[in-house]
Motif scaffolding. Structure first.
Motif, PDB file in Angstrom:
ATOM      1  N   HIS A  38       0.835  -1.203  -0.296  1.00 16.59           N
ATOM      2  CA  HIS A  38       0.060   0.009  -0.096  1.00 16.59           C
ATOM      3  C   HIS A  38       0.815   1.398   0.059  1.00 16.59           C
ATOM      4  O   HIS A  38       1.695   1.317   0.835  1.00 16.59           O
ATOM      5  N   GLY A  39       0.485   2.167  -0.895  1.00 21.04           N
ATOM      6  CA  GLY A  39       1.326   3.631  -1.086  1.00 21.04           C
ATOM      7  C   GLY A  39       2.706   3.413  -1.531  1.00 21.04           C
ATOM      8  O   GLY A  39       3.115   4.498  -1.996  1.00 21.04           O
ATOM      9  N   VAL A  40       3.128   1.943  -1.936  1.00 25.77           N
ATOM     10  CA  VAL A  40       4.318   2.232  -2.573  1.00 25.77           C
ATOM     11  C   VAL A  40       4.658   2.702  -3.925  1.00 25.77           C
ATOM     12  O   VAL A  40       5.576   3.576  -4.297  1.00 25.77           O
ATOM     13  N   LEU A  41       3.659   2.225  -4.916  1.00 25.10           N
ATOM     14  CA  LEU A  41       3.775   3.022  -6.128  1.00 25.10           C
ATOM     15  C   LEU A  41       3.450   4.427  -6.367  1.00 25.10           C
ATOM     16  O   LEU A  41       3.953   5.330  -6.900  1.00 25.10           O
ATOM     17  N   PRO A  42       2.420   5.026  -5.179  1.00 24.59           N
ATOM     18  CA  PRO A  42       2.396   6.224  -5.451  1.00 24.59           C
ATOM     19  C   PRO A  42       3.613   7.211  -4.838  1.00 24.59           C
ATOM     20  O   PRO A  42       3.930   8.233  -5.225  1.00 24.59           O
ATOM     21  N   PHE A  43       4.124   6.624  -3.604  1.00 22.95           N
ATOM     22  CA  PHE A  43       5.316   6.949  -3.153  1.00 22.95           C
ATOM     23  C   PHE A  43       6.655   7.255  -4.371  1.00 22.95           C
ATOM     24  O   PHE A  43       7.210   8.093  -4.503  1.00 22.95           O
ATOM     25  N   VAL A  44       6.640   6.170  -5.075  1.00 23.53           N
ATOM     26  CA  VAL A  44       7.632   6.090  -6.090  1.00 23.53           C
ATOM     27  C   VAL A  44       7.384   7.024  -7.151  1.00 23.53           C
ATOM     28  O   VAL A  44       8.508   7.798  -7.587  1.00 23.53           O
ATOM     29  N   GLN A  45       6.138   7.316  -7.444  1.00 25.36           N
ATOM     30  CA  GLN A  45       5.860   8.155  -8.573  1.00 25.36           C
ATOM     31  C   GLN A  45       5.811   9.616  -8.292  1.00 25.36           C
ATOM     32  O   GLN A  45       6.599  10.210  -8.977  1.00 25.36           O
ATOM     33  N   VAL A  46       5.857   9.879  -6.796  1.00 22.91           N
ATOM     34  CA  VAL A  46       5.840  11.068  -6.411  1.00 22.91           C
ATOM     35  C   VAL A  46       7.538  11.579  -6.147  1.00 22.91           C
ATOM     36  O   VAL A  46       7.882  12.785  -6.672  1.00 22.91           O
ATOM     37  N   ALA A  47       8.025  10.586  -5.898  1.00 20.49           N
ATOM     38  CA  ALA A  47       9.712  10.805  -5.652  1.00 20.49           C
ATOM     39  C   ALA A  47      10.212  11.031  -7.295  1.00 20.49           C
ATOM     40  O   ALA A  47      11.217  11.829  -7.616  1.00 20.49           O
ATOM     41  N   GLU A  48       9.840  10.238  -8.453  1.00 23.35           N
ATOM     42  CA  GLU A  48      10.289  10.353  -9.573  1.00 23.35           C
ATOM     43  C   GLU A  48       9.840  11.617 -10.280  1.00 23.35           C
ATOM     44  O   GLU A  48      10.559  12.213 -11.212  1.00 23.35           O
ATOM     45  N   ALA A  49       8.441  11.841 -10.059  1.00 21.98           N
ATOM     46  CA  ALA A  49       7.953  12.924 -10.756  1.00 21.98           C
ATOM     47  C   ALA A  49       8.201  14.220 -10.270  1.00 21.98           C
ATOM     48  O   ALA A  49       8.011  15.491 -10.733  1.00 21.98           O
ATOM     49  N   GLY A  50       8.635  14.345  -9.023  1.00 26.33           N
ATOM     50  CA  GLY A  50       8.986  15.593  -8.232  1.00 26.33           C
ATOM     51  C   GLY A  50       7.671  16.475  -7.713  1.00 26.33           C
ATOM     52  O   GLY A  50       7.815  17.278  -7.219  1.00 26.33           O
ATOM     53  N   GLY A  51       6.553  15.769  -7.402  1.00 23.55           N
ATOM     54  CA  GLY A  51       5.379  16.370  -6.833  1.00 23.55           C
ATOM     55  C   GLY A  51       3.931  15.332  -7.139  1.00 23.55           C
ATOM     56  O   GLY A  51       4.225  14.526  -7.687  1.00 23.55           O
ATOM     57  N   PHE A  52       3.179  15.770  -6.110  1.00 20.12           N
ATOM     58  CA  PHE A  52       1.970  15.049  -6.024  1.00 20.12           C
ATOM     59  C   PHE A  52       0.985  15.213  -7.535  1.00 20.12           C
ATOM     60  O   PHE A  52       0.516  14.171  -7.621  1.00 20.12           O
ATOM     61  N   ARG A  53       1.014  16.304  -7.922  1.00 18.12           N
ATOM     62  CA  ARG A  53       0.252  16.605  -9.105  1.00 18.12           C
ATOM     63  C   ARG A  53       0.711  15.639 -10.323  1.00 18.12           C
ATOM     64  O   ARG A  53      -0.154  15.063 -10.961  1.00 18.12           O
ATOM     65  N   ALA A  54       1.976  15.950 -10.478  1.00 19.91           N
ATOM     66  CA  ALA A  54       2.605  15.065 -11.691  1.00 19.91           C
ATOM     67  C   ALA A  54       2.390  13.612 -11.493  1.00 19.91           C
ATOM     68  O   ALA A  54       2.265  12.646 -12.298  1.00 19.91           O
ATOM     69  N   ALA A  55       2.433  13.240 -10.143  1.00 17.62           N
ATOM     70  CA  ALA A  55       2.567  11.786  -9.812  1.00 17.62           C
ATOM     71  C   ALA A  55       1.031  11.386 -10.115  1.00 17.62           C
ATOM     72  O   ALA A  55       0.657  10.354 -10.426  1.00 17.62           O
ATOM     73  N   ALA A  56      -0.036  12.190  -9.775  1.00 14.56           N
ATOM     74  CA  ALA A  56      -1.474  11.773  -9.718  1.00 14.56           C
ATOM     75  C   ALA A  56      -1.803  11.673 -11.506  1.00 14.56           C
ATOM     76  O   ALA A  56      -2.498  10.841 -11.572  1.00 14.56           O
ATOM     77  N   ALA A  57      -1.160  12.717 -12.179  1.00 19.19           N
ATOM     78  CA  ALA A  57      -1.490  12.463 -13.725  1.00 19.19           C
ATOM     79  C   ALA A  57      -1.030  11.185 -14.087  1.00 19.19           C
ATOM     80  O   ALA A  57      -1.461  10.571 -14.987  1.00 19.19           O
TER      81      ALA A  57
END
Length: 309
Positions: A5-24
């Protein structure tokens, strides 16, 4: 605790540099991403990200955890690709029914597929009976003649020719016929399908006519028919794919070539639900190399009288 739980969102936020980019990237809202990462941090008991109004940065613990997550995701992706690849490779038992006249022609294909795909087993049911594909769990049925079942996928392979062949030794002793009428003075070896001798067919102008020829030898096995001709017992009429390799090798001779006519169409039938199974797909694709292609692609079989074989 949900391990992932939360692993993929965390990785996406770290790589995208923000929550909005990760959400997209994930196709969800930024609020859902933030909530998921916050829950992950709470479960781990450590802050993974430093948040500000302008940017998001990894904490030392977050950087270490990110590397572990990336390695785990890479292993998971590799596992999925391995399993998917194994499923795409032909495997299991391929059950094929075919008439005896096709047996000799199919064996080279069986040998090639067996050598190429070690996880594939092939069972040939060689019979003139029209087996029911569903009840007999048949993957592919090779049929000669018109088709009678619209619930299956049919691939047109080719329409072979009826050709008349003999061994050079037989022709040397009995002479070479130059017209169908000359066959009355020859030993004619006939093929039997579904319990009946197949009368020989010849082209007369634009039409095909059956010619009743004398026959003392009747065979319902295609390979035995060819062997009888090779032993100079007599002349036989066969489908071209049965004899062409032997004609090209010089051990058989085609006679009455100007009178050769079309034979029954050859199709490969398979239940619709099995048409895309890897073992079925590779077999159907390879059939064209062995028997030649009389048509491309697949179609629904028309409702007509039963096929031979």
């Amino acid at each position: 605790m949900d391990l992932f739980h939360g692993v993929l969102p965390f990785v996406q936020v770290a790589e995208a540099g923000g929550f909005r980019a990760a959400a997209a990237r994930l196709g969800i809202t930024a609020a859902a991403v933030s909530k998921s990462v916050a829950k992950l941090e709470a479960e781990l008991g450590v802050a993974l990200l430093e948040r500000s109004s302008r940017h998001v940065a990894l904490t030392p613990e977050g950087a270490a955890f990110l590397e572990r997550c990336r390695a785990a995701i890479a292993q998971l992706q590799a596992g999925r690709e391995q399993i998917a690849g194994a499923q795409r490779e032909p495997h299991g038992t391929l059950r094929v029914t075919l008439p005896p006249v096709l047996g000799r022609s199919i064996l080279p294909l069986v040998a090639r597929l067996s050598a190429r795909y070690p996880r594939l087993s092939i069972r040939l049911l060689v019979t003139n009976r029209l087996l029911r594909l569903a009840e007999e769990e048949i993957d592919v049925a090779l049929r000669m003649g018109p088709l009678d079942d619209s619930s299956r996928i049919a691939r047109a392979l080719r329409t072979p020719r009826w050709i008349t062949v003999a061994a050079p030794a037989y022709l040397a002793s009995r002479g070479t016929p130059t017209s169908p009428a000359d066959l009355a003075r020859h030993e004619c070896i006939k093929m039997v399908l579904h319990g009946k001798a197949v009368e020989w067919s010849f082209r007369a102008g634009k039409d095909a006519i059956d010619v009743v020829t004398p026959s003392r030898i009747l065979l319902d096995q295609g390979d035995l028919l060819i062997d009888a001709v090779l032993h100079a017992i007599g002349i036989a009429q066969v489908l071209d794919f049965m004899a062409m390799p032997l004609i090209e090798a010089g051990v058989l001779v085609e006679v009455l070539a100007p009178f050769a006519t079309e034979g029954p169409p050859l199709h490969a039938l398979t239940p619709a639900r099995r048409a895309s199974v890897p073992r079925v797909r590779v077999f159907l694709d390879a059939l064209g190399d062995v028997l030649g292609r009389g048509g491309h692609g697949a179609r629904r079989s028309p409702t007509t009288r039963p096929a031979a074989g």
